[in-house]
Design an enzyme around this catalytic site. Structure first.
Site, PDB file in Angstrom:
ATOM      1  N   SER A 161       0.846  -1.188   0.000  1.00 50.82           N
ATOM      2  CA  SER A 161       0.000   0.000   0.000  1.00 50.82           C
ATOM      3  C   SER A 161       0.883   1.240   0.000  1.00 50.82           C
ATOM      4  O   SER A 161       2.110   1.146   0.061  1.00 50.82           O
ATOM      5  CB  SER A 161      -0.899   0.010   1.229  1.00 50.82           C
ATOM      6  OG  SER A 161      -0.133   0.391   2.365  1.00 50.82           O
ATOM      7  N   LYS A 162       0.234   2.380  -0.024  1.00 48.38           N
ATOM      8  CA  LYS A 162       0.929   3.673  -0.036  1.00 48.38           C
ATOM      9  C   LYS A 162       1.968   3.798   1.083  1.00 48.38           C
ATOM     10  O   LYS A 162       2.970   4.485   0.933  1.00 48.38           O
ATOM     11  CB  LYS A 162      -0.093   4.814   0.117  1.00 48.38           C
ATOM     12  CG  LYS A 162      -0.769   5.175  -1.187  1.00 48.38           C
ATOM     13  CD  LYS A 162       0.090   6.125  -2.003  1.00 48.38           C
ATOM     14  CE  LYS A 162      -0.304   6.125  -3.463  1.00 48.38           C
ATOM     15  NZ  LYS A 162       0.834   6.173  -4.371  1.00 48.38           N
ATOM     16  N   ARG A 163       1.664   3.139   2.205  1.00 44.90           N
ATOM     17  CA  ARG A 163       2.589   3.214   3.335  1.00 44.90           C
ATOM     18  C   ARG A 163       3.993   2.744   2.949  1.00 44.90           C
ATOM     19  O   ARG A 163       4.982   3.108   3.565  1.00 44.90           O
ATOM     20  CB  ARG A 163       2.109   2.340   4.493  1.00 44.90           C
ATOM     21  CG  ARG A 163       1.002   2.923   5.343  1.00 44.90           C
ATOM     22  CD  ARG A 163       0.619   1.933   6.429  1.00 44.90           C
ATOM     23  NE  ARG A 163       0.179   0.660   5.854  1.00 44.90           N
ATOM     24  CZ  ARG A 163       0.817  -0.487   5.996  1.00 44.90           C
ATOM     25  NH1 ARG A 163       1.913  -0.556   6.705  1.00 44.90           N
ATOM     26  NH2 ARG A 163       0.344  -1.582   5.427  1.00 44.90           N
ATOM     27  N   HIS A 164       4.049   1.863   1.951  1.00 39.91           N
ATOM     28  CA  HIS A 164       5.347   1.316   1.544  1.00 39.91           C
ATOM     29  C   HIS A 164       6.080   2.212   0.558  1.00 39.91           C
ATOM     30  O   HIS A 164       7.147   1.867   0.086  1.00 39.91           O
ATOM     31  CB  HIS A 164       5.154  -0.064   0.917  1.00 39.91           C
ATOM     32  CG  HIS A 164       4.596  -1.076   1.869  1.00 39.91           C
ATOM     33  ND1 HIS A 164       3.277  -1.453   1.868  1.00 39.91           N
ATOM     34  CD2 HIS A 164       5.185  -1.781   2.864  1.00 39.91           C
ATOM     35  CE1 HIS A 164       3.082  -2.348   2.817  1.00 39.91           C
ATOM     36  NE2 HIS A 164       4.209  -2.555   3.444  1.00 39.91           N
ATOM     37  N   GLY A 165       5.492   3.357   0.231  1.00 43.72           N
ATOM     38  CA  GLY A 165       6.129   4.230  -0.755  1.00 43.72           C
ATOM     39  C   GLY A 165       5.356   4.205  -2.055  1.00 43.72           C
ATOM     40  O   GLY A 165       4.166   3.903  -2.065  1.00 43.72           O
TER      41      GLY A 165
END
Ligand code: GLU
Length: 478
Positions: free
Chosen positions: A247-251
């Site tokens: 997800s976005k959390r991973h970049g």
């Protein structure tokens, strides 16, 4: 012996956002399979969700596929344009008795579902209660009452041999009689997909394994429609390095973001290909052509794949270092221009010099941005000095050595061999190792302690610029 027909595959994205790397992986595996086996790779935009589908997203998908070089065959199919076919297929199932009318109003169904859930049960339609007598149906039809069409799930088991996961089976008793055409005349997702896949003569459905639970319903629809079954391949999902769903959390998770970060399309393709597939052995870095050549069914992996941006960066470095320079140059140049180092025209005017520069810089780069950063000293008059490099190499006589080197260089011919003779001679006369001379010189010329070979740097800078730069280092780096 008959030769099997060439396979037909499709990539069927829903245009509800940017092209996600996981979705791009699915597109790529479809493309690789089609190219490997001389088949067709088709594109179908699943735009039936009117509220969430946007033209920008459709454009983003086209752009992303083009950037990755995943060219599709035949005209793009827009699912929304096939409504009549979806309805016709649903009505055919009604006519054959494989489906039946459900006059229950949607609000009533909602109410029943909520009620069952509040009692902790999963709601299931009761076919016996829903399916009315022929007479009652006639009356309601005569009154113009709306109805949905529901598929009559037969008894038995639905099974297939998944290309990735092997044999999978679902007992039909776990599958509810599902709606195929809503009372407003719109098809449900599974109906639309099967109808389109039949019309497009798809022989292999390759998609994310989040669709496994749809597959038994789809198989039942094929069977009831009397259509030949395609094969199915459900690709494993993609996780972040922490083991959680990507997800976005991973970049960055969209293909366009990586394009803008200066990742090469060939590196991205190589990296994505290895998410859920492997050619076996230790082979990792592959050109597009090699990927096609090695792509095989037996290489699919069941295990969830891990998206590691560090690995992508490494992979990018490998492609930067080994791709033909003619292929890299047009990809890198816009970044050089955007950084204000040179104009297109200035580059064209000294193309051989520029290519030589790229040849030397790419070896030490992982991204195009690395190349741009390293290229600055060869275009700009001023260099930025790395203070750690200065502190390390400029003390203990470094400065004095650079002064002596300047004298020797100024008297030398300006080609790599002559410059090398001049500098080695100086080092020898001082009884020092070459490195002790080259490092302070490198810092003076490029600002940093890592650069291509010192003679190459001198030649690339040219006599005037190199000598001026030494002078300014001697004046400023006291
Ligand atoms: N539109 C679906 C998705 O984006 C794909 C369906 C399919 O490939 O069958 O997940």
């Amino acid at each position: 012996m008959s030769t099997p027909l060439p396979p037909r595959l499709r990539f069927a994205p829903s245009p509800t956002g940017s092209l996600h790397v996981g979705v791009a992986r699915t597109a790529l595996h479809n493309w690789l399979y089609a190219r490997k086996y001389g088949g067709a790779f088709l594109l179908r935009v699943e735009d039936t969700d009117r509220a969430r589908s946007t033209p920008e997203s459709t454009q983003g998908i086209f752009d992303g596929l083009r950037w990755l070089g995943l060219n599709w065959d035949e005209a793009v199919v827009h699912q929304g344009a096939n409504l009549a076919q979806h309805q016709q297929d649903a009505r055919m199932l009604l006519a054959s008795g494989a489906a039946y009318r459900d006059f229950t109003p949607a609000e009533e169904l909602d109410r029943l579902r909520k009620e069952a859930e509040s009692r902790g049960h999963a709601f299931r339609v009761d076919r016996a209660a829903v399916e009315l007598s022929a007479e009652e149906q006639e009356q309601r039809l005569a009154r113009g009452e709306a109805y949905a069409i529901r598929f009559r799930v037969p008894e038995g088991t639905t099974a297939w041999d998944d290309m990735v996961h092997g044999p999978i089976e679902f007992p039909n008793k776990d599958i509810e009689d599902f709606i195929i055409l809503r009372s407003d005349g719109t098809p449900v997702y599974n109906m639309a997909v099967v109808s389109d896949d039949i019309a497009m003569r798809i022989t292999l459905v390759m998609r994310g394994d989040d669709h496994i639970s749809n597959t038994p319903k789809q198989i039942l629809l094929y069977q009831a429609l009397g259509a030949p079954l395609p094969r199915f391949a459900h690709l494993p999902m993609i996780l972040g390095v922490d083991g959680k769903k990507l997800s976005k959390r991973h970049g960055a998770t969209s293909v366009a973001e990586y394009e803008h970060q200066g990742i090469l399309a060939d590196a991205m393709v190589n990296f994505l290909a290895l998410l859920g597939w492997s050619p076996g052995g230790d082979i990792e870095v592959m050109s597009r052509e090699e990927l096609v050549a090695r792509f095989e069914e037996s290489g699919f992996l069941k295990k969830a794949a891990v998206f590691d941006p560090k690995k992508l960066e490494w992979m990018n470095g490998q492609h930067l270092a080994h791709a033909p320079i003619e292929r890299l140059e047009p990809v890198i140049t816009p970044h050089i221009v955007a950084a204000g180092l040179a104009t297109e025209q200035e580059i064209t005017e000294r193309l051989p010099w520029y290519r030589r520069l790229l040849e030397l810089l790419r070896v030490r780069a992982r991204t195009i941005d690395d190349i741009v950063r390293q290229a600055a000293p060869y275009f700009r008059d001023q260099v930025e000095y790395d203070s750690a490099a200065v502190a390390k190499h400029w003390k203990n006589g470094g400065r004095e050595l650079v002064g002596a080197a300047r004298e020797r260089l100024a008297a030398s011919d300006w080609d790599a061999a002559a410059l090398e003779d001049a500098l080695r001679d100086l080092a020898e006369s001082r009884g020092i190792g070459a490195g002790a001379l080259f490092q302070p010189l490198r810092v003076a010329l490029t600002g940093s302690s890592a650069s291509p070979g010192i003679f190459d740097v001198l030649v690339l800078l040219g006599r005037d610029r190199a000598l001026r730069r030494l002078d300014s280092a001697l004046a400023n780096l006291a």
